[in-house]
Enzyme design. Structure first.
Site, short mmCIF file in Angstrom:
data_model
loop_
_atom_site.label_atom_id
_atom_site.label_comp_id
_atom_site.label_asym_id
_atom_site.label_seq_id
_atom_site.Cartn_x
_atom_site.Cartn_y
_atom_site.Cartn_z
N THR A 170 -2.27 -8.65 0.31
CA THR A 170 -0.83 -8.48 0.57
C THR A 170 -0.25 -9.74 1.21
OG1 THR A 170 -1.14 -6.11 0.89
CG2 THR A 170 0.86 -7.06 1.81
N GLY A 196 -6.24 -6.35 7.63
CA GLY A 196 -6.93 -5.97 8.86
C GLY A 196 -7.98 -7.03 9.20
N GLU A 207 -3.21 0.60 0.73
CA GLU A 207 -4.01 0.91 -0.47
C GLU A 207 -3.13 1.44 -1.58
OE1 GLU A 207 -6.98 -0.47 0.11
OE2 GLU A 207 -6.57 -0.47 -2.03
C1 LIG Z 1 -8.51 6.74 5.51
C2 LIG Z 1 -9.60 5.73 5.52
C3 LIG Z 1 -10.22 5.60 6.88
C4 LIG Z 1 -11.34 4.61 6.82
C5 LIG Z 1 -11.05 3.25 7.37
C6 LIG Z 1 -9.62 2.86 7.54
C7 LIG Z 1 -9.37 1.39 7.38
C8 LIG Z 1 -8.22 1.15 6.47
C9 LIG Z 1 -7.48 -0.16 6.71
C10 LIG Z 1 -6.42 -0.36 5.65
C11 LIG Z 1 -6.95 -1.15 4.47
C12 LIG Z 1 -5.85 -1.42 3.50
C13 LIG Z 1 -6.03 -2.32 2.52
C14 LIG Z 1 -4.95 -2.59 1.58
O1 LIG Z 1 -3.87 -2.06 1.65
S1 LIG Z 1 -5.41 -3.68 0.35
C15 LIG Z 1 -3.94 -3.92 -0.56
C16 LIG Z 1 -3.59 -2.69 -1.39
N1 LIG Z 1 -2.54 -3.02 -2.29
C17 LIG Z 1 -2.27 -2.26 -3.34
O2 LIG Z 1 -2.81 -1.20 -3.54
C18 LIG Z 1 -1.23 -2.84 -4.28
C19 LIG Z 1 -0.60 -1.74 -5.11
N2 LIG Z 1 -0.07 -2.31 -6.32
C20 LIG Z 1 -0.81 -2.31 -7.48
O3 LIG Z 1 -1.92 -1.82 -7.55
C21 LIG Z 1 -0.15 -2.90 -8.71
O4 LIG Z 1 0.82 -3.81 -8.37
C22 LIG Z 1 0.53 -1.82 -9.57
C23 LIG Z 1 -0.54 -0.94 -10.08
C24 LIG Z 1 1.52 -1.05 -8.74
C25 LIG Z 1 1.29 -2.46 -10.68
O5 LIG Z 1 0.35 -3.20 -11.46
P1 LIG Z 1 0.94 -4.26 -12.47
O6 LIG Z 1 1.92 -5.11 -11.79
O7 LIG Z 1 -0.21 -4.90 -13.15
O8 LIG Z 1 1.79 -3.50 -13.51
P2 LIG Z 1 1.57 -2.22 -14.37
O9 LIG Z 1 2.07 -1.04 -13.58
O10 LIG Z 1 2.20 -2.52 -15.68
O11 LIG Z 1 -0.01 -2.03 -14.59
C26 LIG Z 1 -0.61 -2.76 -15.63
C27 LIG Z 1 -1.71 -1.93 -16.19
O12 LIG Z 1 -2.80 -1.96 -15.26
C28 LIG Z 1 -3.19 -0.63 -14.96
N3 LIG Z 1 -3.69 -0.62 -13.60
C29 LIG Z 1 -3.00 -0.97 -12.50
N4 LIG Z 1 -3.78 -0.82 -11.41
C30 LIG Z 1 -4.98 -0.39 -11.85
C31 LIG Z 1 -6.23 -0.05 -11.19
N5 LIG Z 1 -6.37 -0.12 -9.87
N6 LIG Z 1 -7.26 0.34 -11.95
C32 LIG Z 1 -7.11 0.42 -13.29
N7 LIG Z 1 -5.97 0.16 -14.00
C33 LIG Z 1 -4.92 -0.26 -13.25
C34 LIG Z 1 -1.94 0.18 -15.13
O13 LIG Z 1 -2.26 1.55 -15.33
C35 LIG Z 1 -1.33 -0.46 -16.36
O14 LIG Z 1 -2.05 -0.01 -17.46
P3 LIG Z 1 -1.24 0.72 -18.65
O15 LIG Z 1 -0.22 -0.26 -19.13
O16 LIG Z 1 -2.30 1.07 -19.64
O17 LIG Z 1 -0.61 1.92 -18.00
C1 LIG Z 2 -1.96 -0.21 8.57
C2 LIG Z 2 -1.93 -1.10 7.36
C3 LIG Z 2 -3.08 -1.81 7.00
C4 LIG Z 2 -3.06 -2.66 5.90
N1 LIG Z 2 -4.19 -3.38 5.60
C5 LIG Z 2 -4.16 -4.24 4.55
C6 LIG Z 2 -5.32 -5.03 4.25
O1 LIG Z 2 -6.33 -4.94 4.94
N2 LIG Z 2 -5.25 -5.90 3.21
C7 LIG Z 2 -4.12 -6.03 2.43
O2 LIG Z 2 -4.12 -6.83 1.51
N3 LIG Z 2 -3.01 -5.27 2.69
C8 LIG Z 2 -3.01 -4.39 3.73
N4 LIG Z 2 -1.90 -3.63 4.00
C9 LIG Z 2 -0.68 -3.83 3.21
C10 LIG Z 2 -0.43 -2.69 2.27
O3 LIG Z 2 -1.34 -2.74 1.20
C11 LIG Z 2 1.02 -2.77 1.77
O4 LIG Z 2 1.86 -2.52 2.86
C12 LIG Z 2 1.26 -1.73 0.68
O5 LIG Z 2 0.61 -2.13 -0.52
C13 LIG Z 2 2.75 -1.50 0.38
O6 LIG Z 2 3.36 -2.70 -0.02
P1 LIG Z 2 4.67 -3.19 0.78
O7 LIG Z 2 4.36 -3.17 2.20
O8 LIG Z 2 5.12 -4.43 0.13
O9 LIG Z 2 5.75 -2.04 0.51
P2 LIG Z 2 6.88 -2.03 -0.65
O10 LIG Z 2 6.23 -2.02 -1.97
O11 LIG Z 2 7.87 -3.09 -0.35
O12 LIG Z 2 7.49 -0.56 -0.40
C14 LIG Z 2 8.79 -0.37 0.14
C15 LIG Z 2 9.50 0.71 -0.68
O13 LIG Z 2 9.69 0.19 -2.01
C16 LIG Z 2 9.32 1.18 -2.95
N5 LIG Z 2 8.85 0.56 -4.20
C17 LIG Z 2 8.15 -0.58 -4.34
N6 LIG Z 2 7.83 -0.80 -5.63
C18 LIG Z 2 8.34 0.24 -6.32
C19 LIG Z 2 8.35 0.61 -7.72
N7 LIG Z 2 7.76 -0.16 -8.65
N8 LIG Z 2 8.95 1.77 -8.05
C20 LIG Z 2 9.54 2.55 -7.13
N9 LIG Z 2 9.59 2.26 -5.81
C21 LIG Z 2 8.99 1.11 -5.42
C22 LIG Z 2 8.18 1.91 -2.28
O14 LIG Z 2 8.01 3.22 -2.84
C23 LIG Z 2 8.65 1.99 -0.82
O15 LIG Z 2 9.46 3.14 -0.65
C24 LIG Z 2 -1.88 -2.77 5.12
C25 LIG Z 2 -0.74 -2.04 5.46
C26 LIG Z 2 -0.76 -1.20 6.56
C27 LIG Z 2 0.47 -0.44 6.93
#
Ligand SMILES: CCCCCCCCCCC/C=C/C(=O)SCCNC(=O)CCNC(=O)[C@H](O)C(C)(C)COP(=O)(O)OP(=O)(O)OC[C@H]1O[C@@H](n2cnc3c(N)ncnc32)[C@H](O)[C@@H]1OP(=O)(O)O
Ligand SMILES: Cc1cc2nc3c(=O)[nH]c(=O)nc-3n(C[C@H](O)[C@H](O)[C@H](O)COP(=O)(O)OP(=O)(O)OC[C@H]3O[C@@H](n4cnc5c(N)ncnc54)[C@H](O)[C@@H]3O)c2cc1C
Length: 613
Positions: free
Chosen positions: A181, A220, A463
């Site tokens: 991110t 994190g 996530e």
């Molecule tokens: C509760 C737990 C306790 C234990 C410990 C706690 C500790 C936790 C600490 C927190 C850790 C947090 C880490 C993070 O947050 S890491 C960052 C996470 N970020 C995300 O998840 C980003 C979300 N966004 C996306 O995944 C993509 O941008 C998105 C899927 C939204 C869009 O993808 P894209 O831009 O490529 O566009 P499309 O929507 O057109 O997708 C293209 C095609 O790819 C397929 N797709 C997308 N994602 C996946 C996947 N993960 N696996 C397989 N396929 C995927 C999608 O379906 C499209 O395919 P189709 O065209 O066939 O539909």
């Molecule tokens: C506690 C915590 C721990 C984290 N740890 C990590 C980590 O270890 N590593 C890491 O890489 N990231 C981490 N993250 C980041 C996290 O993965 C992002 O915050 C998350 O993916 C959401 O993205 P954003 O913050 O840009 O929210 P945004 O996507 O900007 O969301 C804001 C609003 O926009 C809306 N929106 C966005 N896109 C769309 C769409 N296509 N259609 C409709 N609505 C949409 C959402 O629904 C939401 O209401 C962490 C976040 C938190 C809060």
């Protein structure tokens, strides 16, 4: 000497119509796993909290040998050392600490448990989790290291890279994070700006965060703990953007822990919760890493800069899908903890009278309190059991993927995305309901519930933000609906779109049949998915583009994903309760709980159910 139990609590427990051990064994995967889960912390607490002679330790050690010798490789001298070292410092509550102090205390505990896990040679992931959770109840500064950092190496690295890097992670020679991110983008991964430009002369990647919005932000452990990141960046080679790839990027000096040249890193500051997790920011100013530092299991860059694309460009997303499963499971357990606290409290809290002059009753006697809590007990069971069912699907699909068969990847993505959103939203509302059910005392940090909420509600965002995850699942469901409209063959998980019919035999004045409950949820999901598809097509018929029509239908598409998850959960709960081999009294009770969960869901979403008849 046994602890004295509150008489009201003892009385409530004595009225159980089933043997709790049956359920506990089922939930924890059997008596042996349960014994291990209980033995470890008990052993360590005993070792830490009482002055023990070496004789005591030997007796305990021998006692352990008869129970758990299959995994405890204890060496007494190390145990003694750990005990002395930790006992002198002891446990301190972080509730009254500053953020700095709380982080340091959690870090101290986490380092201690890391050492102990190695000393005890704990291999089982669940046992490691239980062990850590006892000692680091809040956010663990190493959480990203344990989960996403190691998973990314395992799933994105080549065999050589795994051989080289995983032992470093397992022994804490390095501490890692997963940096994806950015300040400007979390959801829209194709918008990530960090670049990794290949220098063919020196066979290196030049990593750069060219703008303020490209700064990595949120990962994190980035603030202080991590000295290496698995970092996702846009690969540029031979002048071409080859999309997001993962890289092993050293951040801090392994001895001095100071940021390396070109690296600006720090903590992003106080958050709503998760206070002991040092989420950080990172800026890269043309930092060079060797070509071998790109994780090349699926895609590669050859020495001459040629990009070899992956068989499927979604494979780079696998670490997120894997971690979504962790979140799905932990959400149910978090709600289970909160409702346990609230239910026990409700058995011992006497407040108000039901019969005037009859004396104050246990608040658990109020029907409203029962409704608040029993529905959450049912929800916790439902989420834990549905997570197990989803994990079984995941494991079978993942083993196929490891052999190169990616056919289940879209289903897997849809299932993890929708269930992660459904479970975390249900957990968030459920934990808050448990807090409020405890009145003022639920608002005390000492109750434990506020931190459960403020820490875990972030799982609705990280996530994959929940709404976005629902829309991801809806892509798959909508495709299945289009295929169903054409009479084509569907994936097993969505065949109900073609077969679901509303032939409910139960009537409301009789005991509802469980098969009718599953049929009702299936029919509701099929109807909502079909309605979302119809709205999308109506948008197209109005002349909207595919993406505009998608946006036009998106609220219904989110509903479709949640209705699908709700059906998956109810079906898993009922089928697993029926098939778990419980004795009659336990099975009767669990099926009653399943009915409560399903009927409560019908009340909460009565609009959907009334609409589909
Ligand atoms: C509760 C737990 C306790 C234990 C410990 C706690 C500790 C936790 C600490 C927190 C850790 C947090 C880490 C993070 O947050 S890491 C960052 C996470 N970020 C995300 O998840 C980003 C979300 N966004 C996306 O995944 C993509 O941008 C998105 C899927 C939204 C869009 O993808 P894209 O831009 O490529 O566009 P499309 O929507 O057109 O997708 C293209 C095609 O790819 C397929 N797709 C997308 N994602 C996946 C996947 N993960 N696996 C397989 N396929 C995927 C999608 O379906 C499209 O395919 P189709 O065209 O066939 O539909
Ligand atoms: C506690 C915590 C721990 C984290 N740890 C990590 C980590 O270890 N590593 C890491 O890489 N990231 C981490 N993250 C980041 C996290 O993965 C992002 O915050 C998350 O993916 C959401 O993205 P954003 O913050 O840009 O929210 P945004 O996507 O900007 O969301 C804001 C609003 O926009 C809306 N929106 C966005 N896109 C769309 C769409 N296509 N259609 C409709 N609505 C949409 C959402 O629904 C939401 O209401 C962490 C976040 C938190 C809060």
């Amino acid at each position: 000497m046994g602890k004295s139990v509150n008489p009201d609590l003892a009385k409530a427990r004595s009225q159980a119509t089933f043997d709790p051990a049956n359920l506990t064994n089922y939930l924890y995967g059997g008596p042996e796993k349960l014994r291990r889960k209980r033995y470890l912390p008990a052993f360590v607490f005993k070792e830490l909290c009482t002055e023990m002679s070496l004789t005591d330790l030997c007796l305990i050690f021998l006692g352990l040998l008869t129970h758990v010798s299959d995994y405890l490789g204890l060496t007494l001298s190390i145990e003694n050392m750990a005990a002395k070292e930790y006992k002198e410092e002891g446990f301190k509550s972080t509730d009254d600490m500053s953020r700095e102090e709380a982080y340091e205390e959690s870090m101290r505990r986490a380092v201690y448990t890391n050492k102990r896990v190695l000393q005890l040679n704990l291999q089982d992931q669940e046992e490691q989790y239980y062990f850590r959770e006892i000692f680091v109840p809040g956010a663990n500064p190493f959480a990203l290291h344990y989960v996403m950092f190691k998973d990314a190496i395992n799933t994105q690295g080549t065999e050589d890279q795994i051989q080289k890097w995983l032992p470093l992670a397992e022994t804490y020679a390095v501490t890692g994070t997963y940096a994806q991110t950015e300040l400007g983008h979390g959801t829209f991964l194709r918008g990530l700006e960090t670049t990794a430009e290949y220098d063919v002369q020196r066979e290196e990647f030049i990593l750069n965060t060219p703008t303020i919005t490209s700064s990595k932000f949120w990962p994190g452990a980035l603030g202080k703990t991590a000295n290496v990141a698995i970092l996702n960046a846009k690969l540029i080679t031979k002048g071409r953007n080859c999309g997001m790839q993962s890289f092993w990027v050293p951040l801090r000096h392994l001895e001095t822990h100071q940021p390396l040249p070109g690296i600006t890193v720090g903590d992003i500051g106080p958050k709503f919760g998760y206070h002991t997790s040092d989420n950080g920011f990172l800026q890269l100013n043309r930092v060079r890493i060797p070509r071998e530092n790109m994780l090349m299991r699926y895609s590669k860059v050859l020495q001459d800069g040629t990009f070899v694309p992956p068989e499927n460009d979604r494979l780079v997303y696998v670490p997120m899908t894997q971690f979504r499963f962790v979140v799905i499971g932990r959400s149910g357990w978090t709600l289970a903890k909160a409702v346990t606290v609230a239910t026990r409290y409700s058995a011992v809290r006497r407040q108000s009278e039901i019969t005037p002059g009859g004396g104050e009753v246990q608040i658990l006697d109020f029907q409203t309190q029962q409704h608040k809590l029993f529905t959450q007990i049912a929800s916790a069971y439902a989420m834990i059991i549905a997570a197990k069912a989803a994990k079984d699907l995941y494991d079978s699909a993942f083993s196929k993927m490891e052999k190169g068969n990616l056919e289940d990847l879209p289903m897997l993505h849809a299932l993890t995305s929708s269930m992660k959103a459904f479970n975390t939203w249900e957990m968030a509302t459920g934990v808050e309901q448990c807090r409020m059910a405890c009145g003022g005392h639920g608002y005390l940090l000492a109750s434990g519930i506020p931190q459960m909420y403020t820490d875990m509600v972030s799982a609705c965002t990280y996530e994959g933000e929940n709404t976005v995850m629902c829309l991801q699942a809806a892509r798959f469901l909508n495709k299945c609906q289009e295929a169903a409209n054409k009479g084509e063959r569907l994936p097993q998980l969505t065949r109900f779109l073609q077969t679901s019919r509303l032939n409910i035999s139960s009537s409301l004045d009789q005991d509802v049949d469980l098969n009718d409950i599953i049929a009702a949820y299936e029919f509701r999901a099929a109807t909502v998915i079909s309605e979302a598809n119809a709205r999308l097509n109506a948008g197209l018929a109005m002349g909207k583009s595919q993406s505009e029509a998608w946006n036009y239908a998106s609220q219904l598409l989110v509903k479709a994903a949640l209705a699908f998850s709700h059906w998956f959960t109810v079906r898993a709960l009922i089928e697993n309760m029926r098939g778990a081999g419980f004795d009659n009294s336990t099975e009767t009770l669990l099926l009653q709980l399943a009915k409560l969960y399903a009927l409560d869901g019908m009340l909460r979403y009565s609009g959907d159910f009334r609409k589909v008849g």
